[in-house]
Design a protein around this motif. Sequence first.
Motif, PDB file in Angstrom:
ATOM      1  N   ALA A 100      56.776  36.477  25.823  1.00  0.00           N
ATOM      2  CA  ALA A 100      57.360  37.763  26.226  1.00  0.00           C
ATOM      3  C   ALA A 100      56.713  38.269  27.507  1.00  0.00           C
ATOM      4  CB  ALA A 100      57.184  38.786  25.101  1.00  0.00           C
ATOM      5  N   GLU A 101      55.396  38.080  27.635  1.00  0.00           N
ATOM      6  CA  GLU A 101      54.700  38.490  28.851  1.00  0.00           C
ATOM      7  C   GLU A 101      55.129  37.636  30.039  1.00  0.00           C
ATOM      8  OE1 GLU A 101      51.421  40.550  31.004  1.00  0.00           O
ATOM      9  OE2 GLU A 101      52.480  40.975  29.132  1.00  0.00           O
ATOM     10  N   ALA A 102      55.193  36.317  29.838  1.00  0.00           N
ATOM     11  CA  ALA A 102      55.559  35.410  30.930  1.00  0.00           C
ATOM     12  C   ALA A 102      56.971  35.665  31.426  1.00  0.00           C
ATOM     13  CB  ALA A 102      55.405  33.963  30.476  1.00  0.00           C
ATOM     14  N   ALA A 103      57.876  36.091  30.527  1.00  0.00           N
ATOM     15  CA  ALA A 103      59.266  36.338  30.912  1.00  0.00           C
ATOM     16  C   ALA A 103      59.396  37.477  31.912  1.00  0.00           C
ATOM     17  CB  ALA A 103      60.100  36.637  29.665  1.00  0.00           C
ATOM     18  N   LEU A 104      58.389  38.320  32.004  1.00  0.00           N
ATOM     19  CA  LEU A 104      58.420  39.440  32.944  1.00  0.00           C
ATOM     20  C   LEU A 104      57.986  39.028  34.347  1.00  0.00           C
ATOM     21  CD1 LEU A 104      56.847  42.182  30.645  1.00  0.00           C
ATOM     22  CD2 LEU A 104      59.260  41.834  31.163  1.00  0.00           C
ATOM     23  N   GLY A 105      57.577  37.781  34.504  1.00  0.00           N
ATOM     24  CA  GLY A 105      57.125  37.309  35.809  1.00  0.00           C
ATOM     25  C   GLY A 105      55.645  37.540  35.997  1.00  0.00           C
ATOM     26  N   PRO A 106      55.097  37.077  37.124  1.00  0.00           N
ATOM     27  CA  PRO A 106      53.666  37.209  37.387  1.00  0.00           C
ATOM     28  C   PRO A 106      53.211  38.668  37.401  1.00  0.00           C
ATOM     29  CG  PRO A 106      54.668  35.659  38.912  1.00  0.00           C
ATOM     30  CD  PRO A 106      55.791  36.338  38.191  1.00  0.00           C
ATOM     31  N   LEU A 107      52.017  38.892  36.911  1.00  0.00           N
ATOM     32  CA  LEU A 107      51.419  40.225  36.961  1.00  0.00           C
ATOM     33  C   LEU A 107      50.977  40.515  38.390  1.00  0.00           C
ATOM     34  CD1 LEU A 107      50.382  42.673  35.315  1.00  0.00           C
ATOM     35  CD2 LEU A 107      48.217  41.435  35.055  1.00  0.00           C
ATOM     36  N   GLU A 108      51.319  41.695  38.886  1.00  0.00           N
ATOM     37  CA  GLU A 108      50.957  42.057  40.257  1.00  0.00           C
ATOM     38  C   GLU A 108      49.444  42.048  40.418  1.00  0.00           C
ATOM     39  OE1 GLU A 108      51.436  45.768  43.425  1.00  0.00           O
ATOM     40  OE2 GLU A 108      52.501  45.790  41.496  1.00  0.00           O
ATOM     41  N   ARG A 109      48.994  41.426  41.505  1.00  0.00           N
ATOM     42  CA  ARG A 109      47.557  41.308  41.764  1.00  0.00           C
ATOM     43  C   ARG A 109      47.210  42.145  42.993  1.00  0.00           C
ATOM     44  NH1 ARG A 109      47.602  34.919  41.939  1.00  0.00           N
ATOM     45  NH2 ARG A 109      49.756  35.415  42.510  1.00  0.00           N
ATOM     46  N   PRO A 110      46.787  43.363  42.784  1.00  0.00           N
ATOM     47  CA  PRO A 110      46.459  44.231  43.920  1.00  0.00           C
ATOM     48  C   PRO A 110      45.164  43.780  44.605  1.00  0.00           C
ATOM     49  CG  PRO A 110      45.871  45.297  41.877  1.00  0.00           C
ATOM     50  CD  PRO A 110      46.587  44.032  41.499  1.00  0.00           C
ATOM     51  N   GLU A 111      44.940  44.296  45.792  1.00  0.00           N
ATOM     52  CA  GLU A 111      43.682  44.016  46.481  1.00  0.00           C
ATOM     53  C   GLU A 111      42.533  44.670  45.711  1.00  0.00           C
ATOM     54  OE1 GLU A 111      42.931  42.163  49.190  1.00  0.00           O
ATOM     55  OE2 GLU A 111      45.008  41.442  49.000  1.00  0.00           O
ATOM     56  N   PRO A 112      41.397  43.957  45.580  1.00  0.00           N
ATOM     57  CA  PRO A 112      40.260  44.533  44.844  1.00  0.00           C
ATOM     58  C   PRO A 112      39.769  45.839  45.453  1.00  0.00           C
ATOM     59  CG  PRO A 112      39.947  42.173  45.166  1.00  0.00           C
ATOM     60  CD  PRO A 112      41.141  42.577  46.004  1.00  0.00           C
ATOM     61  N   GLU A 113      39.372  46.752  44.597  1.00  0.00           N
ATOM     62  CA  GLU A 113      38.824  48.032  45.021  1.00  0.00           C
ATOM     63  C   GLU A 113      37.477  47.813  45.717  1.00  0.00           C
ATOM     64  OE1 GLU A 113      40.101  51.279  44.069  1.00  0.00           O
ATOM     65  OE2 GLU A 113      41.916  50.349  43.255  1.00  0.00           O
ATOM     66  N   GLY A 114      37.117  48.749  46.606  1.00  0.00           N
ATOM     67  CA  GLY A 114      35.856  48.624  47.310  1.00  0.00           C
ATOM     68  C   GLY A 114      34.645  48.915  46.456  1.00  0.00           C
ATOM     69  N   GLN A 115      34.813  49.764  45.430  1.00  0.00           N
ATOM     70  CA  GLN A 115      33.705  50.134  44.554  1.00  0.00           C
ATOM     71  C   GLN A 115      34.044  49.763  43.121  1.00  0.00           C
ATOM     72  OE1 GLN A 115      32.489  54.198  44.893  1.00  0.00           O
ATOM     73  NE2 GLN A 115      30.906  54.052  43.313  1.00  0.00           N
ATOM     74  N   ARG A 116      33.090  49.115  42.454  1.00  0.00           N
ATOM     75  CA  ARG A 116      33.331  48.693  41.077  1.00  0.00           C
ATOM     76  C   ARG A 116      32.970  49.808  40.097  1.00  0.00           C
ATOM     77  NH1 ARG A 116      31.104  42.606  40.330  1.00  0.00           N
ATOM     78  NH2 ARG A 116      29.120  43.688  40.050  1.00  0.00           N
ATOM     79  N   PRO A 117      33.673  49.852  38.943  1.00  0.00           N
ATOM     80  CA  PRO A 117      33.387  50.860  37.927  1.00  0.00           C
ATOM     81  C   PRO A 117      32.105  50.514  37.169  1.00  0.00           C
ATOM     82  CG  PRO A 117      35.103  49.382  37.155  1.00  0.00           C
ATOM     83  CD  PRO A 117      34.828  48.999  38.573  1.00  0.00           C
ATOM     84  N   PRO A 118      31.544  51.463  36.419  1.00  0.00           N
ATOM     85  CA  PRO A 118      30.275  51.218  35.712  1.00  0.00           C
ATOM     86  C   PRO A 118      30.358  50.178  34.610  1.00  0.00           C
ATOM     87  CG  PRO A 118      31.182  53.369  35.131  1.00  0.00           C
ATOM     88  CD  PRO A 118      31.989  52.872  36.289  1.00  0.00           C
ATOM     89  N   TRP A 119      31.583  49.807  34.183  1.00  0.00           N
ATOM     90  CA  TRP A 119      31.681  48.804  33.119  1.00  0.00           C
ATOM     91  C   TRP A 119      31.646  47.377  33.664  1.00  0.00           C
ATOM     92  CZ3 TRP A 119      36.305  46.472  34.226  1.00  0.00           C
ATOM     93  CH2 TRP A 119      37.323  47.243  34.785  1.00  0.00           C
TER      94      TRP A 119
END
Length: 303
Positions: A139-158
């Motif tokens: 079901a997930e694959a049928a929706l096509g590739p997941l959009e891959r945005p550019e990485p954020e400049g600052q990472r979250p604490p997790w």
Amino acid sequence: MVTHIEDVPARERAHGDIRATRQLLGRAAGATEIGASRWRIPAGARNAPAHVHADEEEIFHVLDGAGFAWHEGRAYAIAAGDTIVARIGAGAHTLFGGPLDVLAFGEGSDTHLTWLPRANVMWAGPRWLPLDGPHPFEAEAALGPLERPEPEGQRPPWIVALDDLATERIQHGATDLTRRRPGRVAGARRSGLNHVVIAPGAESHPPHCHSAEEELFVVLDGDGVLRLGDDEQPVRRGHVVARPPATGVAHSWAAGSGGLTLLAYGQRRKEDACFYPRSGKIGSRGLGVIYRVEAVDYWDGEP
């Protein structure tokens, strides 16, 4: 309760841009509740649908390579030595490889409920909802590739880097080790992941066994022995060790001439009691106390 990564079969996952190989390390080592898997994710692929667990916290540790952690439509760069914590209900997440070699630890789930918001599917134990719908990955694959945005400049604490963490030195008698707590620093609440380096020829913490907490260990480097009661098992890089709760068999580690480096993962159960057979002590996590007991026969003191 001991296996080696080289002896655990790898299973391929291929559904659209979900492409990865997975080794079920915890299951192979005999873990009964918690789990550990090794994921190898090719460049541009992800290991799973975007998902949220109902009652299972996950911790990921990057062994090699680089990629990014996808979380609620945002991307954050990750690389070797990073630890990523996915807390319950904190948002949909998955991992993209660049390529990426990562260990995934899970505390175990009572409900086996996992929500796939993009595919509008709920995984429910051995089946999924809706019952007449396609497999959740399909079901997930049928929706096509997941959009891959550019990485954020600052990472979250997790997301934390191992090299950025404070090191705790523990020396007492034969024990000589350094410890870092990437799981705790990255915000894990229900489970823990520690990076432990035992000095050459030294021991880890004293032999102990848990009443309610299960632990998993992965040997990252070096060699030595795993002590289980009166037995010793040689270990080296790639060994995986499971210690289910309530076995009554104490475990500890001793490093060889080159030292021993481990990842130690475990639940943080407040009801756990930990017994130290050398000294006859019991530690109660929920009470925060350690006390000594005297072992007696079942009928001792009875008329």
